[in-house]
Design an enzyme around this catalytic site. Structure first.
Site, short mmCIF file in Angstrom:
data_model
loop_
_atom_site.label_atom_id
_atom_site.label_comp_id
_atom_site.label_asym_id
_atom_site.label_seq_id
_atom_site.Cartn_x
_atom_site.Cartn_y
_atom_site.Cartn_z
N GLN A 1 -27.76 -12.44 -22.98
CA GLN A 1 -26.35 -12.07 -23.12
C GLN A 1 -25.40 -13.24 -22.83
O GLN A 1 -24.19 -13.11 -23.03
CB GLN A 1 -26.02 -10.89 -22.21
N ASN B 1 -26.18 -7.23 -19.06
CA ASN B 1 -25.89 -6.69 -20.38
C ASN B 1 -25.01 -5.45 -20.36
O ASN B 1 -24.46 -5.07 -21.39
CB ASN B 1 -27.20 -6.36 -21.11
N THR C 1 -49.11 -17.63 -37.58
CA THR C 1 -48.25 -18.31 -38.55
C THR C 1 -46.78 -18.09 -38.20
O THR C 1 -46.34 -16.96 -37.99
CB THR C 1 -48.52 -17.77 -39.97
N GLY D 1 -36.06 -11.79 -27.68
CA GLY D 1 -35.85 -11.95 -26.25
C GLY D 1 -36.92 -11.28 -25.41
O GLY D 1 -37.31 -11.79 -24.35
N THR D 2 -37.41 -10.13 -25.85
CA THR D 2 -38.43 -9.42 -25.08
C THR D 2 -39.70 -10.25 -24.96
O THR D 2 -40.26 -10.40 -23.86
CB THR D 2 -38.75 -8.06 -25.73
N SER E 1 -32.30 -14.59 -27.49
CA SER E 1 -32.56 -13.67 -28.60
C SER E 1 -31.61 -13.96 -29.74
O SER E 1 -30.41 -14.15 -29.53
CB SER E 1 -32.38 -12.22 -28.13
N CYS F 1 -31.48 -0.92 -25.16
CA CYS F 1 -32.91 -1.22 -25.20
C CYS F 1 -33.73 -0.27 -24.34
O CYS F 1 -34.90 -0.51 -24.10
CB CYS F 1 -33.16 -2.66 -24.77
#
Length: 380
Positions: free
Chosen positions: A180, A150, A238, A70-71, A200, A322
């Site tokens: 979320q 969140n 990759t 998600g970041t 995420s 986080c």
């Protein structure tokens, strides 16, 4: 007994998903860019995951961009838009309750010369379409508003915001951090009206290090990672096939019985809220998301309550998991203007499909047992 109520921080990976990832790492380990059979097999895993992600959002497969989580998805949305549209303007609108992966990225963009308006939320953690529209300027290029907060679970009116923004200026991109919300609320991106949406994997029983960004077809967006031109030249490197396939498998399982699963989580959350608020001086701050409950245990510092619960096998969190500075007061709780004694005593309980009625009751009973003792020592 143990009861894990920190699912907004991370979830346990589905066992079947973990088995699939192990198979890919040890048997089907080809590079998807290779032309031989191992490469073709790897490419098929990516296609299957892409199809699952697109199906879940009712969008096109080519609108899915896999990321490391998600970041990165939030960084790609914000920085990619800023780089692509900086000649048209340098003004961005957001809120004062965004996740650090958005707020810190906006801080970075401000240092690059962009201007950010952070709208204040109300006591329910909401910004209105009218607030957003009133902040629009001729040089506004992006609006970024999270879908579900969140910490307190407020559900923001993203569809209404997107409609109002585009009515005012069709050229402005609307991004939502749906990390979320995804897997908890039904999302149809065409009805939602956003250009960019972040997801995420480890919030819905997929692997950490997996996620994706929905990018509306035809959108002007600059990459932030350069190299061999993978993923339509939008994210070089990759592809992490085990993580991508694991994410796709988790999405398939998460959405297989979506309505019943969410209804059950909601019922458990409601039981938890009813049980805890029946106790003295426990204040509920939960705002609507089916899996998030927030409580102040007045008179007891959050970290004291957290570790006391941990000693009894109940795992919860204080604010966002986080934030590297765990002692910093929650910006979200300040933004909704909670009194200081409530801010200092607030914990988040976040549920998943794996929680049970017995775990909820155990948590309620454990809190009831701890409160008198902890308050006695605090006040003594």
């Amino acid at each position: 007994m143990e009861a894990y109520f920190d699912n907004s921080a991370t979830t346990r990976v589905y066992p079947e998903t973990a088995e699939l990832m192990m198979k890919i790492m040890t048997e089907d380990y080809g590079n998807p860019s290779s032309l031989h059979k191992y490469g073709v097999t790897a490419e098929h895993y990516i296609k299957d995951a892409t199809d699952q992600a697109a199906k879940s959002l009712h969008c096109l497969p080519e609108e899915i961009l896999f990321t490391s989580g998600g970041t990165e998805a939030n960084n790609q949305a914000l920085i990619g838009t800023a780089l692509a549209k900086n000649r048209l303007g340098k003004h961005i609108i957001s809120t004062n309750i965004e996740h650090p992966s958005v707020s810190a990225t906006l801080d970075f963009l401000e240092k690059q010369g962009f201007l950010v308006t952070r709208l204040a939320v109300n006591a329910d953690g909401i910004v209105t379409p009218e607030q957003v529209v009133s902040a629009i300027r001729p040089d506004t290029i992006l609006v970024s508003v999270m879908m579900v907060n969140n910490e307190i679970g407020s559900i923001l009116p993203i569809a209404e915001i997107a409609k109002a923004v585009h009515k005012c200026s069709p050229k402005i991109y609307v991004h939502t951090d749906a990390i979320q919300a995804y897997g908890k609320l039904p999302i149809n991106v065409s009805k939602l009206g956003v250009e960019l949406l972040s997801v995420s994997g480890h919030k819905l029983h997929g692997p950490k290090g997996s996620g994706f960004l929905y990018v509306k077809k035809g959108l002007l967006l600059r990459p932030i990672i350069y190299g061999g031109g993978q993923q339509r030249n939008m994210r070089s490197g990759t592809e992490n096939v085990p993580a991508i396939a694991g994410l796709g498998d988790a999405i398939k399982r998460c959405f297989a019985d979506f309505d019943n699963r969410v209804a059950r989580i909601t019922e458990l959350r409601d039981r938890l809220i009813a049980g805890l608020t029946a106790l003295p001086d426990v204040v509920d701050h939960s705002k609507g998301a089916p899996h998030i409950a927030s409580f102040s245990f007045v008179g007891i510092r959050a970290e004291v309550m957290l570790h006391s619960l941990e000693a009894e096998g109940v795992y919860v969190s204080a604010g966002s998991a986080c934030s590297s500075n765990k002692k910093r007061e929650s910006g979200v709780l300040s933004a909704i203007e909670l009194p200081a004694e409530q801010r200092e005593s607030t914990l988040r309980f976040s549920l998943s499909e794996e929680n049970t009625e017995e775990e909820v009751q155990y948590a309620i009973d454990t809190v009831a047992k701890l409160l008198p003792t902890l308050r006695h020592y605090t006040r003594g």
